[in-house]
Write a protein that holds these residues in place. Structure first.
Motif, PDB file in Angstrom:
ATOM      1  N   PHE A 110      10.185  38.925  -7.567  1.00 45.22           N
ATOM      2  CA  PHE A 110      11.347  39.530  -6.905  1.00 45.22           C
ATOM      3  C   PHE A 110      11.537  40.937  -7.470  1.00 45.22           C
ATOM      4  CE2 PHE A 110      13.083  37.820 -10.753  1.00 45.22           C
ATOM      5  CZ  PHE A 110      14.132  38.654 -11.120  1.00 45.22           C
ATOM      6  N   ARG A 111      12.326  41.736  -6.806  1.00 49.85           N
ATOM      7  CA  ARG A 111      12.609  43.105  -7.214  1.00 49.85           C
ATOM      8  C   ARG A 111      13.974  43.158  -7.892  1.00 49.85           C
ATOM      9  NH1 ARG A 111      12.785  46.693  -2.299  1.00 49.85           N
ATOM     10  NH2 ARG A 111      14.970  46.040  -2.299  1.00 49.85           N
ATOM     11  N   TYR A 112      14.051  43.960  -8.967  1.00 51.84           N
ATOM     12  CA  TYR A 112      15.312  44.038  -9.726  1.00 51.84           C
ATOM     13  C   TYR A 112      15.534  45.480 -10.162  1.00 51.84           C
ATOM     14  CZ  TYR A 112      18.730  43.233 -13.423  1.00 51.84           C
ATOM     15  OH  TYR A 112      19.861  43.253 -14.209  1.00 51.84           O
ATOM     16  N   GLN A 113      16.768  45.945 -10.062  1.00 49.10           N
ATOM     17  CA  GLN A 113      17.111  47.315 -10.451  1.00 49.10           C
ATOM     18  C   GLN A 113      17.993  47.301 -11.703  1.00 49.10           C
ATOM     19  OE1 GLN A 113      19.137  49.573  -7.440  1.00 49.10           O
ATOM     20  NE2 GLN A 113      18.920  51.517  -8.522  1.00 49.10           N
ATOM     21  N   LYS A 114      17.611  48.090 -12.700  1.00 48.92           N
ATOM     22  CA  LYS A 114      18.384  48.186 -13.943  1.00 48.92           C
ATOM     23  C   LYS A 114      18.353  49.641 -14.418  1.00 48.92           C
ATOM     24  CE  LYS A 114      18.733  46.456 -18.660  1.00 48.92           C
ATOM     25  NZ  LYS A 114      18.132  45.607 -19.719  1.00 48.92           N
ATOM     26  N   ASP A 115      19.547  50.156 -14.618  1.00 50.86           N
ATOM     27  CA  ASP A 115      19.662  51.554 -15.079  1.00 50.86           C
ATOM     28  C   ASP A 115      18.882  52.508 -14.173  1.00 50.86           C
ATOM     29  OD1 ASP A 115      21.174  50.630 -17.192  1.00 50.86           O
ATOM     30  OD2 ASP A 115      19.417  50.412 -18.505  1.00 50.86           O
ATOM     31  N   LYS A 116      19.098  52.353 -12.859  1.00 55.09           N
ATOM     32  CA  LYS A 116      18.468  53.176 -11.829  1.00 55.09           C
ATOM     33  C   LYS A 116      16.937  53.095 -11.843  1.00 55.09           C
ATOM     34  CE  LYS A 116      22.217  56.548 -11.720  1.00 55.09           C
ATOM     35  NZ  LYS A 116      22.577  57.999 -11.797  1.00 55.09           N
ATOM     36  N   GLN A 117      16.417  52.085 -12.504  1.00 54.31           N
ATOM     37  CA  GLN A 117      14.970  51.873 -12.528  1.00 54.31           C
ATOM     38  C   GLN A 117      14.661  50.547 -11.848  1.00 54.31           C
ATOM     39  OE1 GLN A 117      12.302  53.821 -13.664  1.00 54.31           O
ATOM     40  NE2 GLN A 117      11.202  52.254 -12.553  1.00 54.31           N
ATOM     41  N   ASN A 118      13.723  50.553 -10.878  1.00 55.33           N
ATOM     42  CA  ASN A 118      13.329  49.350 -10.159  1.00 55.33           C
ATOM     43  C   ASN A 118      12.162  48.681 -10.864  1.00 55.33           C
ATOM     44  OD1 ASN A 118      15.201  49.459  -8.018  1.00 55.33           O
ATOM     45  ND2 ASN A 118      13.975  51.018  -6.972  1.00 55.33           N
ATOM     46  N   TYR A 119      12.271  47.338 -10.917  1.00 53.77           N
ATOM     47  CA  TYR A 119      11.220  46.533 -11.529  1.00 53.77           C
ATOM     48  C   TYR A 119      10.814  45.442 -10.538  1.00 53.77           C
ATOM     49  CZ  TYR A 119      12.846  48.616 -15.910  1.00 53.77           C
ATOM     50  OH  TYR A 119      13.225  49.490 -16.888  1.00 53.77           O
ATOM     51  N   ILE A 120       9.582  44.990 -10.694  1.00 55.49           N
ATOM     52  CA  ILE A 120       9.125  43.797  -9.969  1.00 55.49           C
ATOM     53  C   ILE A 120       8.723  42.779 -11.020  1.00 55.49           C
ATOM     54  CG2 ILE A 120       7.366  42.818  -8.453  1.00 55.49           C
ATOM     55  CD1 ILE A 120       7.306  45.396  -6.900  1.00 55.49           C
TER      56      ILE A 120
END
Length: 454
Positions: A110-120
């Protein structure tokens, strides 16, 4: 054979379908809940691992954590995951290679956003990995198997209970209807007992009982009418026959007037026989005695009696029978049936022949007359129906129905008056004797009526 028209089978099928619908609903709810719980557990584990990885390794383009867990910064993730990943945990079938060979499993991501940074975030499902590194998910997988087995057993048990319950309930539901059926077939006493029930069966029983009373009164009136008419008509008919015989004896020197007196006597006798036959039709078939009756004798007698209808026509009539045939039937009824059919054939045949053939199974009356249109066949045995039959180049507006119809052939002056009851009476006699009457039209004109007797 399963008969869906039966009420009991409809109830059974309804219960069974209802049980299947309930089972499908619960299975769907279970599968949806299982998927959601697994996704939430995977998501929580991956987010936890993201926090740990960032604390230990600071910011990295790719985090490889416990076996099977990979966390990518969005720009460094594989292209297919970038296209497919959303904020909801998804599954994708994958195959990876180990020392033991290729293993097919599921990749959760899934995709996740933290501190304006996107992660998969990805998690490769494997039993050994789960057992060693994520006990909570391992327990869930174990419970999932237990619940799946329990659900299968519940589905089978539910279908079994539905089958048993539908069988028992359908019997209870149809039992009042079967009691009502038995009461209607036996006597009115049992039916009267059911009329006091407050249920729908009681309403139906009261309606049937009321209808039975009306039918009894109607049949009683009809029997009284038939008996009264026969009684009242026999006396004047007897007087007419006696007077005509005396008149015929006084007119022996005048053949022409003597013939009219004889016709009066014969007609009175025929009317008396018709009354007797109609009285027999008003009685129940099982209450009539059926003596052995010669078919040949009655057929020959009726042909001779109705031969006067062929005096001005070029028509021949023959009776064909290889031997003497007999059947158990009231002679009055057979005489009336044959008489009507032969009279029809004589009246509506202007030239050609009429053949009455008899064998061990049937009596066939064939003529070369006008015939009956195909579109008029449904009305053939209806009471008071008179069928219009047109023959181009010969006669028009001819009315054809049966031996009592009104019919006129232009150019001959022949006219037959009637009310359209002959064939309906013949059909009624056939039903009364449990025989069969059939009709077949000829392409060249004419008709064939067949009486199949038992």
């Amino acid at each position: 054979m399963f008969n869906l028209d039966a009420i009991a089978n409809k109830f059974r099928l309804s219960y069974f379908l209802f049980a299947i619908l309930i089972c499908v609903t619960f299975v769907s709810i279970f599968m949806y809940a299982e998927v959601r719980m697994e996704r939430e557990l995977v998501k929580a584990r991956l987010l936890q691992q993201l926090e740990l990885s960032q604390k230990e390794n600071l910011e990295q383009p790719i985090y490889s954590a416990e076996p099977g867990i990979n966390i990518y910064r969005y720009d460094n993730a594989p292209g297919n995951l970038q296209l497919l990943a959303t904020e909801t945990v998804q599954e994708m079938p994958v195959t990876f290679t180990t020392q033991e060979g290729d293993i097919k499993t599921e990749l959760h991501f899934f995709r996740y956003q933290k501190d304006k940074q996107n992660y998969i975030l990805t998690y490769l499902e494997d039993d050994e990995m789960v057992m060693e590194n994520y006990p909570v998910l391992a327990i869930f997988e174990h419970l999932e198997d237990i619940f799946a087995d329990a659900l299968k057993a519940a589905v089978l048990l539910s279908l079994l209970i539905a089958a048993v319950f539908s069988q028992l309930s359908s019997r209870q539901i149809t039992k009042p209807l079967l009691d009502l059926k038995q009461a209607v077939e036996t006597d009115h006493q049992n039916l009267t007992e059911l009329t006091h029930l407050p249920s729908e069966v009681g309403v139906l029983a009261r309606a049937i009982d009321d209808k039975n009373h009306k039918l009894e009164q109607y049949l009683k009136r009809e029997q009284l009418f038939t008996g009264d008419v026969s009684h009242e008509l026999r006396t004047p008919l007897t007087i007419i026959m006696g007077a005509s015989e005396v008149l015929a004896s006084q007119l022996e020197h005048d053949p022409r007037l003597s013939e009219f007196a004889n016709r009066i006597s014969h007609t009175a006798k025929e009317t008396s026989e018709i009354i007797s036959a109609l009285l027999l039709l008003s009685r129940a078939p099982e209450k009539l005695d059926t003596p052995q009756t010669s078919i040949n004798s009655i057929a020959i007698s009726e042909v001779a009696r109705l031969k006067y209808l062929l005096r001005h026509k070029r028509v021949t009539c023959i009776v064909v029978a290889e031997q003497e045939y007999s059947v158990c039937v009231r002679p009055e009824l057979l005489k009336m049936a044959l008489g009507n059919l032969i009279k029809n054939a004589f009246q509506y045949t202007d030239e050609g022949e009429v053949v009455v053939s008899i064998d061990a199974k049937k009596i066939v009356i064939t003529d070369t007359g006008l015939g009956i249109p195909e579109d008029m066949m449904p009305l053939l045995y209806e009471r008071f129906e008179r069928l219009d039959h047109k023959r181009t180049g010969e006669q028009t507006d001819n009315v054809v129905s049966d031996s009592y119809s009104s019919y006129k052939v232009e150019g001959t002056g022949l006219k037959v008056e009637g009310t359209g009851l002959g064939l309906s009476i013949v059909q009624r006699i056939m039903t009364h004797m449990d025989w069969q009457l059939t009709h077949q039209a000829h392409a060249s004109g004419g008709s064939t009526f067949s009486i199949y007797y038992k």
